[in-house]
Write a protein that holds these residues in place. Structure first.
Motif, short mmCIF file in Angstrom:
data_model
loop_
_atom_site.label_atom_id
_atom_site.label_comp_id
_atom_site.label_asym_id
_atom_site.label_seq_id
_atom_site.Cartn_x
_atom_site.Cartn_y
_atom_site.Cartn_z
N LEU A 56 0.84 -1.01 -0.04
CA LEU A 56 -0.15 0.01 0.09
C LEU A 56 0.76 1.34 -0.16
N LYS A 57 1.97 1.40 0.90
CA LYS A 57 2.82 2.30 0.81
C LYS A 57 3.52 2.80 -0.57
N GLN A 58 3.86 1.53 -1.41
CA GLN A 58 4.45 1.60 -2.56
C GLN A 58 3.37 2.40 -3.47
N LEU A 59 2.20 1.92 -3.67
CA LEU A 59 1.29 2.32 -4.33
C LEU A 59 0.87 3.66 -4.08
N ILE A 60 1.10 4.23 -2.77
CA ILE A 60 0.53 5.42 -2.61
C ILE A 60 1.68 6.51 -2.97
N ASN A 61 3.02 5.92 -2.77
CA ASN A 61 4.08 6.63 -3.48
C ASN A 61 4.03 7.07 -4.80
N GLU A 62 3.69 5.94 -5.48
CA GLU A 62 3.58 6.07 -7.11
C GLU A 62 2.31 7.20 -7.38
N ILE A 63 1.38 7.10 -6.66
CA ILE A 63 0.26 7.89 -7.02
C ILE A 63 0.58 9.25 -6.54
N VAL A 64 1.31 9.59 -5.34
CA VAL A 64 1.77 10.85 -5.12
C VAL A 64 2.85 11.53 -6.28
N LEU A 65 3.48 10.59 -6.60
CA LEU A 65 4.68 11.21 -7.46
C LEU A 65 4.11 11.64 -8.81
N GLU A 66 3.14 10.80 -9.18
CA GLU A 66 2.16 11.02 -10.19
C GLU A 66 1.53 12.36 -10.32
N ALA A 67 0.80 12.37 -9.18
CA ALA A 67 0.07 13.59 -8.84
C ALA A 67 0.98 14.87 -8.77
N LYS A 68 2.04 14.55 -8.16
CA LYS A 68 2.95 15.96 -8.47
C LYS A 68 3.29 16.23 -9.89
#
Length: 128
Positions: free
Chosen positions: A91-103
């Protein structure tokens, strides 16, 4: 489940994750026998050594245990261990990917949180 041979993820890891999901869905319960490497090899049309490698991951992580001459069984508290592992790692890895894409897309934190709430609510509605 169909294994994805085109995935960047090795087949043996896909096997271990599939078995973890089976435990989470209660298709395999604590104390129940897990498929053998030969059963998995036949089910997924893979080499038994590949299946064994996937099963060994479960043993190494204490999700499963061996009974000599009987096979592999789901360990006590396996479901809780998998839940914790997936929450803290996957879950943490997925959230990191989502946040990076959002940025990259210049999406603000509040907008991203709104999107998460929207999707969460849609899933909840679908369950009803």
């Amino acid at each position: 489940m169909i294994l994805n041979s085109d995935s960047m993820k090795p087949i043996y890891i896909q096997i271990s994750e599939w078995l973890e999901t089976e435990i989470l869905r209660a298709n395999l319960k604590e104390g129940e026998r897990i498929y053998s490497q030969y059963q998995l090899a036949e089910m997924f049309n893979i080499n038994p050594a590949t299946a064994a490698k996937g099963l060994n991951i479960l043993v190494d992580e204490t999700i499963a245990y061996k009974k000599r001459g009987l096979g592999l069984f789901v360990a006590p508290n396996a479901k809780q261990f998998i839940l914790h592992k997936r929450r803290s790692q996957v879950l943490k890895q997925l959230i990191n990917e989502i946040v990076l894409e959002a940025k990259h897309l210049d999406v603000k934190e509040t907008e991203l949180m709104d999107l998460i709430h929207q999707v969460f609510n849609e899933i909840e509605e679908d369950k009803e």
